[in-house]
Design an enzyme around this catalytic site. Structure first.
Site, short mmCIF file in Angstrom:
data_model
loop_
_atom_site.label_atom_id
_atom_site.label_comp_id
_atom_site.label_asym_id
_atom_site.label_seq_id
_atom_site.Cartn_x
_atom_site.Cartn_y
_atom_site.Cartn_z
N SER A 255 0.88 -1.17 0.07
CA SER A 255 -0.06 -0.15 0.08
C SER A 255 0.71 1.31 0.08
O SER A 255 2.01 1.16 0.45
CB SER A 255 -0.80 0.07 1.35
OG SER A 255 0.02 0.46 2.42
N ASP A 256 0.28 2.29 -0.49
CA ASP A 256 1.13 3.63 -0.35
C ASP A 256 0.92 3.85 1.02
O ASP A 256 -0.10 3.43 1.54
CB ASP A 256 0.49 4.81 -1.11
CG ASP A 256 1.34 5.99 -1.27
OD1 ASP A 256 2.34 5.94 -0.37
OD2 ASP A 256 1.06 7.01 -2.08
N TRP A 257 1.83 4.70 1.74
CA TRP A 257 1.97 4.97 3.08
C TRP A 257 0.60 5.36 3.72
O TRP A 257 0.27 6.56 3.40
CB TRP A 257 3.22 5.85 3.42
CG TRP A 257 4.30 5.03 3.68
CD1 TRP A 257 5.28 5.07 4.86
CD2 TRP A 257 5.02 3.80 3.07
NE1 TRP A 257 6.30 4.00 4.71
CE2 TRP A 257 6.24 3.21 3.88
CE3 TRP A 257 4.70 3.30 1.90
CZ2 TRP A 257 6.76 2.30 3.20
CZ3 TRP A 257 5.27 1.91 1.49
CH2 TRP A 257 6.39 1.79 2.12
N GLY A 259 -2.33 4.51 3.08
CA GLY A 259 -3.27 4.51 1.88
C GLY A 259 -4.28 3.32 1.98
O GLY A 259 -5.23 3.38 1.06
#
Ligand code: BGC
Length: 736
Positions: A255-257, A259
């Site tokens: 995942s994006d941080w 996200g």
């Protein structure tokens, strides 16, 4: 195909090394054996980070953690005792940003830069570099455009694949981001990109597809935003369907941080790893859902196995003994900046006359603007500036014909906010008047381009515009150097004798620009993004960023040059534009089928009279595909000499092919007809012959870069994939 870069050394290359981390014994482990021994709780624990940058370790089973860290234009490693102090990043080589690197059109360069970053990652104990970014630039106002490669998916995909291969050749993983349709920073955690399938597959996803198929990144990072109503981290169609199912992605989705939002939907959709950690809530909820039977335990097994697989690859990578040579990396950073520099205008002033005295104007000569803000910002180990580099050239030995005369500096504006004053302007005028040539450095302010917000307009700070006007009035022999990660309006565009786009050029921007302006190196760039004349010429003017929750991409795939070309809009500089210090001739175009047979009489390869500079040469024989001889394909060839620009379409003798043509190879001889060594970028565009089809007027389907000495001729061979020949309205076949 390139790069015989000029052999020029970097002034002051006295680089600090990234401090080496204590050597960790390189181990790999038996994933199957570990999987058999893991409890459900342990498996769930593997699905989130141990902390901000590390995966979870399980020491009792011999599973270590690995470290992820930001890229993509250099390593951004947070420092401090626990490695998470964002205010204290460790020093590394700052390469030009992706927006600049893409202007090089040079896959070899991107691979070299990737390899250098991989080497520094290995030295610093980083196992996965978070990059590259390949989102399309829907509007030039996008806050993170400087972190993305191009408005063209083929160019972005090929360059990203090369970068990925470079990093991963060091045994370090990459993370292709931000998957997908992450086009604006405004409300980036909640906005919903609503995109039709044609635009999605042919435009927005294509760079990801190319990078995944050709680069094989170890990880892919789903974006913050929603796609068609569903968050990317929970988007089953995107993750499991398209990327894993259709493209065969076999790496890990991280995942994006911050996200990932739903603890129960992302794993079933295909997300493997939630970052950052620790996330006890996520582990607990997934475990509970498995026990309750709402999440199939096999999904946990698959994701845990992918985490172990990534850890294993990283451990194997640590076995490759690699060490970063920071001096070499500085030279590469300088070469990269030179290769990425785009000569937008030049009426003959450049390269600068030998021993010309130079007024260097604008504080960016001393404190260059070389990067945007946010997670890609690198703490450069060494940073040079144009003023020092020019001064050093001036001290060159007497027999060096490229040394410059005296150098005068005038501040012109305050770098921090772009403001100026009458005193600063008058000093600049004075300096410009006193010297043979004025070189004015302007650009966006350090805060204009950033993760987290979008640009408000395309204007330079008012003080920079005024400075250019005043310098040009004081000295007609003025060169403007632009330092910015995206297009800017230039109300003064017809005044300077030369305009050079340096972009955000990294830690060796000073040496690079001094070398290019003085002719010690040549500008190697072509625009990877269209430069409109004004913001009002853009399709989304007045409605970007979109403040609605649902952001409807109603322009479909008509973005960038696909839009401007289709409506016939005038632009300041088209995609692919870039001048040279030399001139080139193209001869002997020949076509060769790969997987089929060309009819020998089909194409008169000696008749190139229809090739004129800057012409768009198109063909797409829609009508002939039921020819009795079998499928018939046109030869979609567009040939550039020095620069691309609007031009008339010319009819091309059609080539016919028989049988199952998988690919078409286009070969053309390119000769450097000037008196200087220089690089050339050959660009091939395809276009439908039939008017009225719902598709862009033309699309880039191949490119190659080469460096040539005066008089030297080299053949350039570009293979076009079958996809380039599938009629634009055959959507299913184009996506296959
Ligand atoms: C950015 C990513 C970055 C991550 C870790 C996020 O805010 O969107 O690009 O890799 O932070 O710093």
């Amino acid at each position: 195909m390139t790069s015989g870069h000029e052999n020029v050394t970097t002034p002051g290359a006295d680089a600090a090394r990234v401090p080496a981390q204590p050597e960790e014994p390189a181990r790999t482990f038996d994933i199957d054996a570990v999987m058999l021994r893991l409890t459900l709780a342990q498996k769930c624990s593997l699905l989130t980070g141990r902390d901000k940058w590390h995966t979870q370790d399980i020491p009792e089973l011999g599973v270590p953690s690995i470290r992820l860290s930001d890229g993509p234009n250099g390593l951004r490693i947070e420092g401090g005792p626990d490695g998470t102090d964002a205010s204290c990043p460790l020093p590394a080589t700052a390469f030009p940003t992706e927006s600049a690197l893409a202007n090089s059109f040079d896959t070899e360069l991107l691979r070299d830069v990737g390899r250098a970053i991989g080497e520094e990652a290995r030295d610093a104990g980083v196992d996965v570099v978070l990059g590259p970014g390949v989102n399309m630039k829907r509007s030039p106002l996008g806050g993170r455009n400087f972190e993305y490669l191009s408005e063209d998916p083929l160019l972005a995909g090929k360059l990203a694949a090369a970068y990925i291969k470079g990093v991963q050749s060091c045994g370090v993983g990459t993370s292709l981001k931000h998957f997908a349709c992450n086009s604006q920073e405004h409300a980036r955690m909640t906005s919903d990109s609503v995109v039709d399938d044609r635009a999605l597959f042919e435009y927005y996803l294509r760079a990801f597809e190319i990078a995944i198929r050709e680069g094989r990144p170890w990880t892919v990072m789903p974006a913050y935003n929603r796609l068609d109503g569903v968050y990317c981290c929970e988007n089953e169609r995107l993750l499991s369907g398209i990327a894993r199912g259709t493209w065969g992605f076999d790496g890990l989705f991280v995942s994006d941080w911050c996200g990932q939002s739903s603890n129960t939907s992302s794993l079933p959709a295909g997300l493997d790893l939630v970052m950052p950690g620790p996330r006890p809530d996520y582990r607990r909820d997934v475990e509970k859902a498995v026990r309750a039977g709402t999440i199939d335990e096999r999904l946990v097994d698959d994701a845990a196995q992918r985490v172990l697989q990534l850890v294993d690859s990283c451990l194997a990578g640590r076995r490759t003994r690699i060490s970063a040579d920071m001096r070499e990396h500085l030279d590469l950073a300088r070469q990269a900046a030179q290769e990425s520099t785009v000569l937008l205008e030049n009426d003959g002033l450049l390269p600068l006359p030998d021993r010309a005295s130079v007024a260097l104007i604008g504080e960016y000569c001393r404190t260059p603007h070389t990067s945007g803000l946010g997670s890609s910002e690198v703490n450069a180990a060494v940073r040079d500036c144009a003023y020092d580099a020019f001064s050093e050239l001036r001290c060159s030995s007497e027999d060096d014909t490229t040394s410059t005369g005296s150098v005068l500096y005038a501040r012109g504006y305050v770098a921090a906010d772009g403001s100026t004053s009458e005193v600063l302007l008058q000093q600049a005028e004075l300096a410009a008047r006193r010297q043979d040539v004025a070189v004015v450095f302007v650009g966006l302010t350090p805060h204009a381009e950033s993760e987290g917000y979008d640009r408000l307009d395309l204007r330079l700070p008012a003080g920079h515009d005024e400075l250019v006007e005043r310098a040009c009035a004081a000295n007609p022999d003025t060169v403007v150097v632009l330092q910015c990660g995206g297009p800017v309006e230039m109300p003064w565009r017809d005044k300077p004798r030369a305009i050079v786009l340096q972009g955000l050029a990294g830690c060796q921007s000073g040496a690079a620009i001094a070398n290019v302006l003085s002719g010690r190196a040549y500008p190697g760039g072509r625009l990877a993004e269209t430069w409109p004349q004004t913001l009002s010429d853009t399709f989304l003017a007045g409605r970007f960023p979109d403040t609605h929750r649902r952001v409807v991409y109603d322009e479909s795939m008509f973005v960038g040059y696909r839009y401007y070309d289709s409506v016939g809009a005038d632009v300041a500089y088209p995609f692919g534009h870039g001048l040279s210090y030399s001139t080139f001739r193209y001869d002997r175009l020949r076509l060769e089928t790969v997987g089929g047979q060309a009819r020998p009489d089909a194409f008169d390869e000696d008749d190139l009279s229809w090739l004129r500079r800057n012409e768009i040469v198109t063909s797409w024989d829609e009508s002939g595909d039921t020819d009795e001889d079998g499928p018939s394909f046109g030869a979609p060839v567009r040939v550039e000499e020095e620069s691309r620009g609007p031009g008339a379409a010319a009819a091309v003798p059609r080539a016919r092919f028989e049988g199952d043509v998988r690919r078409l190879a286009v070969t053309i001889d390119v000769t450097n007809t000037g008196s200087r060594r220089a690089s050339e970028v050959v660009q091939l565009y395809v276009a439908p012959i039939e008017p009225g089809m719902y598709c862009p007027v033309q699309e880039l389907e191949g490119f190659a870069k080469l460096d040539l000495d005066p008089g030297q001729t080299e053949p350039v061979r570009i293979e076009l994939s079958r996809r380039a020949f599938v009629p634009a309205d055959d959507f299913a076949a184009r996506c296959a």
